[in-house]
Design a protein around this motif. Structure first.
Motif, PDB file in Angstrom:
ATOM      1  N   GLY A 183      24.002  -7.069  14.135  1.00 33.29           N
ATOM      2  CA  GLY A 183      25.431  -7.383  14.214  1.00 33.29           C
ATOM      3  C   GLY A 183      26.252  -7.310  15.499  1.00 33.29           C
ATOM      4  N   GLN A 184      25.762  -6.596  16.152  1.00 27.63           N
ATOM      5  CA  GLN A 184      26.478  -6.375  17.623  1.00 27.63           C
ATOM      6  C   GLN A 184      26.076  -7.412  18.531  1.00 27.63           C
ATOM      7  N   VAL A 185      24.746  -7.931  18.419  1.00 31.34           N
ATOM      8  CA  VAL A 185      24.243  -9.404  19.023  1.00 31.34           C
ATOM      9  C   VAL A 185      24.927 -10.589  18.703  1.00 31.34           C
ATOM     10  N   LEU A 186      25.472 -10.678  17.212  1.00 32.81           N
ATOM     11  CA  LEU A 186      26.103 -11.457  16.769  1.00 32.81           C
ATOM     12  C   LEU A 186      27.502 -11.406  16.699  1.00 32.81           C
ATOM     13  N   GLY A 187      27.979 -10.412  17.372  1.00 35.32           N
ATOM     14  CA  GLY A 187      29.482 -10.172  17.667  1.00 35.32           C
ATOM     15  C   GLY A 187      30.218  -9.724  16.646  1.00 35.32           C
ATOM     16  N   ILE A 205      19.615   4.872   9.941  1.00 33.26           N
ATOM     17  CA  ILE A 205      20.144   3.440   9.514  1.00 33.26           C
ATOM     18  C   ILE A 205      20.846   3.396   8.446  1.00 33.26           C
ATOM     19  N   ARG A 206      21.907   2.948   8.202  1.00 34.03           N
ATOM     20  CA  ARG A 206      22.656   2.732   6.950  1.00 34.03           C
ATOM     21  C   ARG A 206      22.372   1.191   6.649  1.00 34.03           C
ATOM     22  N   PRO A 207      22.407   0.997   5.040  1.00 26.56           N
ATOM     23  CA  PRO A 207      22.063  -0.156   4.381  1.00 26.56           C
ATOM     24  C   PRO A 207      23.233  -1.275   4.830  1.00 26.56           C
ATOM     25  N   TYR A 208      22.691  -2.227   5.222  1.00 25.67           N
ATOM     26  CA  TYR A 208      23.353  -3.524   5.384  1.00 25.67           C
ATOM     27  C   TYR A 208      23.018  -4.856   4.513  1.00 25.67           C
ATOM     28  N   LYS A 209      23.926  -5.664   4.555  1.00 28.11           N
ATOM     29  CA  LYS A 209      23.358  -7.001   3.798  1.00 28.11           C
ATOM     30  C   LYS A 209      23.835  -8.266   4.247  1.00 28.11           C
ATOM     31  N   ARG A 210      23.236  -9.319   4.175  1.00 34.72           N
ATOM     32  CA  ARG A 210      23.627 -10.587   4.910  1.00 34.72           C
ATOM     33  C   ARG A 210      24.784 -11.277   4.024  1.00 34.72           C
ATOM     34  N   ASN A 211      25.496 -11.514   4.726  1.00 33.07           N
ATOM     35  CA  ASN A 211      26.886 -12.165   4.401  1.00 33.07           C
ATOM     36  C   ASN A 211      26.412 -13.861   4.250  1.00 33.07           C
ATOM     37  N   LYS A 212      25.844 -14.394   3.176  1.00 30.00           N
ATOM     38  CA  LYS A 212      25.660 -15.903   3.047  1.00 30.00           C
ATOM     39  C   LYS A 212      26.761 -16.840   3.381  1.00 30.00           C
ATOM     40  N   PHE A 245      26.910  -9.643   8.683  1.00 22.43           N
ATOM     41  CA  PHE A 245      25.979  -8.579   8.132  1.00 22.43           C
ATOM     42  C   PHE A 245      27.694  -7.545   7.711  1.00 22.43           C
ATOM     43  N   TYR A 246      27.349  -7.167   6.493  1.00 23.94           N
ATOM     44  CA  TYR A 246      28.250  -6.089   6.133  1.00 23.94           C
ATOM     45  C   TYR A 246      27.714  -4.817   5.435  1.00 23.94           C
ATOM     46  N   GLU A 247      28.216  -3.678   5.488  1.00 20.52           N
ATOM     47  CA  GLU A 247      27.563  -2.443   4.649  1.00 20.52           C
ATOM     48  C   GLU A 247      27.376  -2.855   3.290  1.00 20.52           C
ATOM     49  N   LYS A 248      26.202  -2.448   2.866  1.00 21.16           N
ATOM     50  CA  LYS A 248      26.075  -2.663   1.560  1.00 21.16           C
ATOM     51  C   LYS A 248      26.749  -1.581   0.447  1.00 21.16           C
ATOM     52  N   TYR A 249      26.878  -0.530   0.946  1.00 21.80           N
ATOM     53  CA  TYR A 249      27.706   0.352   0.317  1.00 21.80           C
ATOM     54  C   TYR A 249      28.781   0.832   0.724  1.00 21.80           C
ATOM     55  N   SER A 250      30.066   0.738  -0.122  1.00 21.24           N
ATOM     56  CA  SER A 250      31.218   1.338   0.397  1.00 21.24           C
ATOM     57  C   SER A 250      31.306   2.873   0.340  1.00 21.24           C
ATOM     58  N   GLU A 251      32.177   3.459   0.951  1.00 19.79           N
ATOM     59  CA  GLU A 251      32.193   4.905   0.961  1.00 19.79           C
ATOM     60  C   GLU A 251      32.392   5.516  -0.571  1.00 19.79           C
ATOM     61  N   LYS A 252      33.249   4.827  -1.360  1.00 18.17           N
ATOM     62  CA  LYS A 252      33.327   5.272  -2.630  1.00 18.17           C
ATOM     63  C   LYS A 252      32.209   5.154  -3.633  1.00 18.17           C
ATOM     64  N   THR A 253      31.369   4.020  -3.280  1.00 19.25           N
ATOM     65  CA  THR A 253      30.009   3.871  -3.958  1.00 19.25           C
ATOM     66  C   THR A 253      29.028   5.015  -3.487  1.00 19.25           C
TER      67      THR A 253
END
Length: 910
Positions: free
Chosen positions: A846-850, A884-891, A862-870
């Motif tokens: 994500g840092q490479v992609l700004g 490493i924390r789970p991330y998910k692609r933002n299509k 990319f965004y974090e797959k799980y929120s703090e609440k989850t």
């Protein structure tokens, strides 16, 4: 008709040309004045002052011309201006004002005044606009075109007026007449004159390259066929082609530089396959720099920087430099020529990988089934050994009786074995070559002279007590029947060397003969006299002529597709027979040098150490002329006495005196044997391209041969080495005409990790990303140049420069500049590559992609797959994340232009 020139109106031009023809060439009058200047007297005076007194200074063309004509008559100066006018009529790449200025400048030397009416007619913009490009050589070699025009005028004025008139009434007669003029087929002015005087039959195609390209692409003519055609035959082929298109399109308003014909032969940048553009900067080659190409080089860099793409140009620069220089910007033609040379085995391709071995690359044992069904193990050559064998092989002709070229049309072709290469009768082949015959190892000591069919062969065998149990399949019968009754005078025989090589090509020149006294073994009593056209040492691999391995049968008929007839014709057409009588051609040996390529400009020689020496052909031509005129001897060249014998020579002294040991034998060979320019396009070089060279185990693959690829260790070099191969026990060396080009992806292995033995023997050419190549692609307002530049800056900071991203990933956008296409590139290529680089460390990707700088979360890739609440609900309050924390692609971001803009320009959400 060829009068149609698209947006260029040819009517004024053609009208001026017709007036010139009538007034000047038929009546002898000046075009600009009322004087008589187009006369034999003026022409001879022009020859004296211009042709016979060349100016060797560094001045420009007009300055030299002015100095040469300073003592000439006013009429000759008018003649010079009007010849210049004629030369300026067709070219459109020089403006009317520039043309007019040059013509008036020359005319002013005469002191005459141009008639105002004639000025308006012949010096107007409309008259001097032109109708087509003449190319750079037409301007830089203007003196050559002027000499040609003077020679035409000189010859024309020797004809009676009625003869001249008749000549201008028939385009074929005029073109045929031009053939007697020196340099006719090399001058662009020839094509211009034919268009100006006969526009109904001749095109406005002045470039030799374009004439060739049109016929090759539209006329279904091969390079070889075109090379044999005269200028008149090419004219007729173009005319026939025009008539076909006129019938096809139902109109005569057609032109090869205007649609619909243009795109059928002259590919534009938009039509390049897959939208790939020829790179405008970075690595470039030209024919003149062929000698600078290293024998061993590796193109290395991050993925997507065009390494494999550039191997096409690199290989053509070595094997066919003239074609590359002619079509440098036409990727489609370059790739097609590359594929053609791969099919001819001039270029070899191989990809290294972890399981690739010495046995695959050099030689190894391979299992195969014999005709009886038994398993046998044979030595099979790898691509490196095959290409080295071809490079080292020199076709020889011991009896010096072979023609230079043989037409195979209408001939039967046979495969024949002459003795077992590993057996007691291995001597048979050598005896046959030395004695001009072939011997069949079947038939015992039986004479089959009176037999005319297969049954007669069977009856003759039986009459001599030989038992034939299976009459239809007995090979003793079949082989003799083929040899005696089916083989004919004029047939060709390819002599095999085992199942995977061949070593000679012969032509049958006699009927069957019987002679039991030629060999002690009476099995070899059946004889055919032959002429040996090609004898190869070492033998050539089968793929130089066949599509599969040869059979073990002693004699059988060869047919397509097993026999590649085009390759056979090539082998028998190439003038590389070193018999003392063949013309000097590509492959010829001159002293210790080999002729690598030939053109109208250069004779390129390969030195024993593998380096290349380009020799200007004009120097060789002049030396040949001086020797033939008894003004020089070969010894004068060898002892550096040329300039003492010929004081007014225009030769380059540093070349003539710098290479006497090369020029002396070369000039002598050209005088005795002639010079064959029929194969000017193709050099004797070979190229082996090794893709992903760093992925293989170099030590295991090259083995003991790694030393032999060094230029100083190659065949013919001062420190040449050879080794004995472990399986075949043959002596092996690497030829100096085999170039090795490797590609190396630094994302797989950095240059620092490459085997030191490999690094020491190769020249390394770095190929890095070139974002500037994306500057002119407009994709939804996204600055792709800046995007790639910023991506790679971040990768360098987070990883290293060897893992940056190449520009070629984005090249498909040139043909399809849509957000959907960009999304596919990122989703299927860029993002997986980044994930691999950073081992699925999504935060760094994500840092490479700004993403870390974007305020609007919807624009992040990319965004974090799980929120703090989850996480709290799933793991409880006592759990703390490690690693490493789970991330998910933002299509959704993939199809949003703002997400890409955000890579290089941080945006705040509104």
């Amino acid at each position: 008709m060829a009068r149609f020139c698209g947006e260029n109106n040819s009517e004024v031009l053609l009208s001026s040309a017709l007036a010139f023809q009538q007034r000047c060439l038929l009546q002898g009058k000046s075009l600009f004045t009322e004087e008589l200047v187009w006369t034999s007297e003026c022409c001879e005076e022009f020859v004296h002052y211009f042709i016979d007194n060349p100016d060797e200074s560094d001045a420009d063309f007009l300055q030299k011309l002015q100095g040469q004509l300073v003592n000439a008559s006013a009429e000759v100066k008018v003649l010079a201006a009007e010849m210049l006018w004629l030369m300026f009529l067709c070219p459109s790449n020089t403006g009317p004002a520039s043309k007019r200025q040059s013509i008036e400048r020359v005319f002013s030397w005469s002191g005459y005044t141009i008639d105002q009416t004639n000025r308006e007619l012949y010096l107007s913009d409309a008259a001097l606009t032109g109708v087509g490009s003449a190319g750079t050589a037409y301007n830089t070699g203007r003196w050559r075109e002027l000499v040609y025009l003077i020679r035409i005028t000189q010859a024309l004025l020797k004809l009676a007026p009625q003869q001249r008139t008749a000549l201008f009434q028939n385009h074929q007669n005029f073109a045929k007449w031009l053939e007697a003029i020196p340099e006719n087929e090399n001058r662009q002015l020839r094509h211009m004159l034919l268009f100006l005087f006969f526009p109904d039959f001749n095109e406005r195609i002045f470039s030799k390259t374009d004439r060739c390209s049109i016929l090759l692409n539209l006329g279904k003519i091969s390079n070889k066929q075109y090379g044999k055609m005269s200028a008149c035959e090419i004219d007729q082929a173009l005319l026939d082609l025009r008539k076909q298109f006129e019938a096809e399109y139902g109109t005569s308003d057609l032109d090869y530089y205007v649609e619909p014909l243009k795109s059928r032969w002259k590919n534009t940048e938009v039509q390049l396959s897959a939208g790939v553009e020829e790179l405008k900067e970075g690595y470039k080659v030209s024919q003149a720099k062929t000698n600078q190409v290293s024998l061993n080089r590796i193109l290395y860099g991050p993925p997507g920087t065009g390494k494999t793409y550039h191997t096409v140009n690199e290989a053509l620069a070595i094997v066919d430099p003239e074609f590359l220089s002619q079509h440098f910007k036409d990727r489609t033609k370059l790739k097609a020529r590359f594929d053609e040379l791969v099919a001819k085995n001039k270029i070899g391709l191989v990809t290294f990988h972890q399981s690739f071995s010495y046995e695959d690359f050099v030689e190894g044992l391979k299992a195969s089934n014999t005709e009886s069904g038994q398993v046998s193990y044979e030595i099979e050559d790898g691509i490196f050994k095959r290409m080295c064998a071809v490079g080292n092989a020199r076709p020889d002709m011991p009896q010096a009786r072979s023609q230079t070229s043989i037409d195979i049309a209408g001939r039967k072709v046979w495969k024949m074995s002459l003795g077992d290469t590993q057996g007691d009768d291995a001597f048979i082949y050598k005896q046959c070559v030395e004695s001009d015959y072939v011997l069949l190892g079947y038939g015992y000591d039986i004479d089959f002279s009176g037999v005319t069919d297969r049954q007669g062969i069977i009856n003759t065998y039986k009459g001599k007590g030989v038992e034939i149990t299976n009459e239809s399949n007995d090979y003793r019968v079949t082989s003799v029947h083929y040899f005696k009754n089916v083989m004919s005078i004029g047939d060709l025989i390819v002599i095999s060397d085992g199942n995977r090589k061949f070593r000679a090509i012969a032509e049958v020149v006699s009927d069957y003969q019987f002679d039991a006294n030629l060999v002690d073994d009476v099995s070899y009593s059946q004889v055919r006299k032959v002429v040996w056209h090609r004898v190869y040492e070492p033998s050539l691999p089968v793929d130089e002529l066949f599509t599969k391995n040869l059979s073990q049968m002693t004699l059988y008929r060869l047919r397509e597709p097993v026999l590649d007839a085009e390759k056979l014709q090539d082998l028998l057409t190439e003038s590389t027979v070193h018999d003392g009588s063949a013309k000097v051609s590509v492959g010829s040996q001159i002293a210790s040098y080999f002729v690598e390529s030939l053109s109208e400009e250069l004779i390129t020689l390969r030195k024993p150490n593998g380096n290349v020496l380009p020799m200007p052909k004009v120097i060789v031509d002049e030396l040949v002329a001086l020797v033939k005129a008894n003004m020089l001897t070969i010894d004068d060249i060898r002892t550096k006495q040329v300039f003492e014998r010929v004081s007014n020579s225009t030769l380059e002294k540093y070349i003539v005196n710098g290479y006497p040991n090369v020029l002396a034998p070369l000039v002598e060979a050209v005088i005795k044997q002639g010079l064959d320019l029929s194969g000017t396009n193709l050099s004797d070089n070979r190229v082996l391209i090794i893709d992903e060279i760093n992925r293989g185990n170099i030590s295991n693959i090259f083995g003991e041969l790694i030393t032999l690829i060094e230029p100083s260790k190659r065949t013919g070099a001062d420190e040449a080495l050879s080794v004995k191969l472990p399986y075949s026990k043959e002596r092996f060396s690497v030829p100096s005409n085999l170039y090795i080009i490797g590609t190396m992806n630094t994302a797989d292995k950095s240059l620092a990790q490459v085997d030191i033995a490999l690094r020491r023997r190769f020249e390394f050419v770095e190929m890095m990303p070139k974002p500037t190549l994306l500057a002119d692609i407009d994709c939804e307002g996204i600055d792709l140049e800046k995007l790639l530049f910023v991506l790679n800056q971040r990768i360098e900071l987070l990883y290293d420069r060897e893992h940056t991203i190449g520009h070629s990933f984005f090249m498909p956008l040139r043909g399809e500049p849509t957000i959907e296409r960009l999304a596919r590139i990122f989703e299927l290529e860029i993002l997986p590559l980044l994930e691999e680089y950073f081992f699925e460390d999504w935060e760094r990707v994500g840092q490479v992609l700004g993403d870390h700088l974007k305020k609007d979360n919807s624009l992040k890739f990319f965004y974090e797959k799980y929120s703090e609440k989850t996480i709290l609900a799933l793991m409880g309050v006592d759990w703390s994340p490690n690693g490493i924390r789970p991330y998910k692609r933002n299509k959704a971001a993939l199809t949003d232009p703002l997400a890409y803009i955000g890579i290089y320009d941080s945006l705040e959400s509104e």
